[in-house]
Design an enzyme around this catalytic site. Sequence first.
Site, PDB file in Angstrom:
ATOM      1  N   ARG A  54       0.636  -1.265  -0.101  1.00  0.00           N
ATOM      2  CA  ARG A  54      -0.121   0.233  -0.235  1.00  0.00           C
ATOM      3  C   ARG A  54       0.906   1.157  -0.058  1.00  0.00           C
ATOM      4  NH1 ARG A  54      -1.933   1.049   4.248  1.00  0.00           N
ATOM      5  NH2 ARG A  54      -0.907  -0.506   5.623  1.00  0.00           N
ATOM      6  N   LYS A 196      -8.016  -2.497   1.948  1.00  0.00           N
ATOM      7  CA  LYS A 196      -8.113  -1.826   2.931  1.00  0.00           C
ATOM      8  C   LYS A 196      -8.698  -0.351   2.823  1.00  0.00           C
ATOM      9  CE  LYS A 196      -5.496  -4.337   5.580  1.00  0.00           C
ATOM     10  NZ  LYS A 196      -6.113  -5.283   6.668  1.00  0.00           N
ATOM     11  N   HIS A 215      -9.056  -4.843  13.529  1.00  0.00           N
ATOM     12  CA  HIS A 215      -8.085  -5.305  12.609  1.00  0.00           C
ATOM     13  C   HIS A 215      -7.735  -6.479  13.274  1.00  0.00           C
ATOM     14  CE1 HIS A 215      -3.975  -5.095  10.440  1.00  0.00           C
ATOM     15  NE2 HIS A 215      -4.963  -5.701   9.812  1.00  0.00           N
ATOM     16  N   SER A 233       1.466  -7.010  10.929  1.00  0.00           N
ATOM     17  CA  SER A 233       1.899  -8.008  10.039  1.00  0.00           C
ATOM     18  C   SER A 233       3.060  -8.452  10.589  1.00  0.00           C
ATOM     19  CB  SER A 233       2.357  -7.218   8.910  1.00  0.00           C
ATOM     20  OG  SER A 233       2.926  -8.093   7.788  1.00  0.00           O
ATOM     21  N   LYS A 237      -0.869 -13.718  12.999  1.00  0.00           N
ATOM     22  CA  LYS A 237      -2.418 -13.274  13.038  1.00  0.00           C
ATOM     23  C   LYS A 237      -3.244 -14.455  12.286  1.00  0.00           C
ATOM     24  CE  LYS A 237      -3.745  -9.239  11.802  1.00  0.00           C
ATOM     25  NZ  LYS A 237      -4.306  -9.456  10.375  1.00  0.00           N
ATOM     26  N   THR A 238      -2.801 -14.381  10.739  1.00  0.00           N
ATOM     27  CA  THR A 238      -3.445 -15.386   9.987  1.00  0.00           C
ATOM     28  C   THR A 238      -3.102 -16.987  10.266  1.00  0.00           C
ATOM     29  OG1 THR A 238      -3.177 -13.850   8.235  1.00  0.00           O
ATOM     30  CG2 THR A 238      -3.399 -16.315   7.515  1.00  0.00           C
ATOM     31  N   ASP A 252      -8.645 -11.397   8.858  1.00  0.00           N
ATOM     32  CA  ASP A 252      -8.057 -10.023   8.951  1.00  0.00           C
ATOM     33  C   ASP A 252      -9.038  -8.625   9.324  1.00  0.00           C
ATOM     34  OD1 ASP A 252      -5.641  -8.425   8.461  1.00  0.00           O
ATOM     35  OD2 ASP A 252      -6.726  -7.696   6.587  1.00  0.00           O
ATOM     36  N   ARG A 316       1.899 -12.410  -1.497  1.00  0.00           N
ATOM     37  CA  ARG A 316       0.708 -12.775  -0.837  1.00  0.00           C
ATOM     38  C   ARG A 316      -0.087 -13.736  -1.795  1.00  0.00           C
ATOM     39  NH1 ARG A 316      -1.113  -9.955   3.885  1.00  0.00           N
ATOM     40  NH2 ARG A 316       0.197  -8.411   4.455  1.00  0.00           N
TER      41      ARG A 316
END
Length: 528
Positions: A54, A196, A215, A233, A237-238, A252, A316
């Site tokens: 981003r 996002k 988030h 990141s 988390k994932t 997410d 990704r």
Amino acid sequence: MNLTKLEEIGLKNVGNVYHNLSYDELIQHELEKGECTLTKQGATAVDTGIFTGRSPKDKYFVDSDPSNKYIAWGDVNRKIDAKVFAELLVLAQEQLSNKDLYVTDVFCGSSAASKRSVRFVSEIAWQSHFVKNMFIRPTSSELEKFKPEFTVLNACKTVNKKYKEHGMNSEVFVLFDIENNMAIIGGTWYGGEMKKGIFSMMNYWLPLEGKLAMHCSANVGKDGDTALFFGLSGTGKTTLSTDPNRALIGDDEHGWDNHGVFNFEGGCYAKVINLDSKSEPEIYGAIKKGALLENVVMDMDGVVDYEDGSKTENTRVSYPIEHIENHEKSLSAGHPENIIFLTADAFGVLPPVSKLTKEQAMYYFLSGYTAKVAGTERGITEPVATFSACFGEAFLPLHPTVYAKLLGEKIDKHGVHVYLVNTGWTGGRYGVGKRMSIKDTRACINAILDGTINKSEFRTTKTFGLSVPNTLGDVNPKVLFPREAWKDESEFEKTRDALAQMFIDNFKKYQTQDSEFDYSAAGPKIGE
């Protein structure tokens, strides 16, 4: 699709409109147009151009009433004049006119009481594929009566050559006009801007209705116990929320309203650098037909080298959540029993698991701490602390305390347990110690989720004042208390106090004279 609908948003002489294509149709388009290549796993792969992440400094909100009264203006939320938006809107409209277009209609939010309908318009097939993966796909009957509440014009092939005159950061622009329910994108092809961007809008809309936008990832156990995983990141988390023994709600973005927790999205967006089929079998198995890989390196036979980060470390994959076999079909669940804040502490100071008080939960939520390590960015040779309010400051149009206050109210109302889990380093800082083993981290997470952690006796650490279990299953007790894992105790104390000072300095921005929301007393205290 009725062309007058596109004319209403300023698009002229539109050619073919590919409206809500199927996966088979999208894949055929992107392969025939040479936008993507086919991998051996059956997924398609795209290079997103010069932008592989981003562009947060190119994101702006139109300064107009009444939204300008709610937005927390500053480095995260930059103002743009309505006249500049109008000028760049014409630029985007001209780019998308006289073209074949892909129009994709989706929902954001699986809660009937909180969802929004969003329309994406692009001239690129893979971008349509991306948003189809990431958002909630309406049924045929829902599409028949679909009316967009918000529209995104992705004119990524155009740039703003007058950006200096407009007082902007670069030729790239990601602009939001809240009052007119529209966003425009130019200069960057990166799909994450669309994902996002809508997340930022949900972070604006929902809190004004008394609902929390988060988030975080979420899953639910067989007995209906919901868990939330917050983290920046690289904190896991994932990976940690994708658990074969628990149904994945989402990886997410979630909301929390009066009915419980609900996913904003209908897909997952996972990092694949160093992806391994043994350590992350669910994510690896999700990379098949329908999945869309970004910026990976592969050989002539379509075999992807997930260890190759030569294009970017931010490789990704997006895929529909249905690619995860054990997912919660409703994309929602009840109010959470446990909240887990994930941090990758590269200083090796924080314990692998700590139980937080309500006040500590507020402190660490507003702090949103993790640490970058050497190798992730040029010039970084030592760990660098990163503080991102609410574990997602880049996506918060409102002041961080708005979200923290909502979280605190919901923790109180539903009796939620909150934990801090360090997936970072133990036995020393990065370069001296070692990364916390996934086995130990899983043991901490499992003990939280099955409640066995509450059978432990707890001890309070110095300085940070964290409540840590004396024993936890097969986890080495020395790992549980970082001070005991370090060989040099004085070096540990020096590093601990330095990190504590970083927390204290960061939190000063919340300690204004008129603040009714000062939780600094729940943070670290040097010398105690």
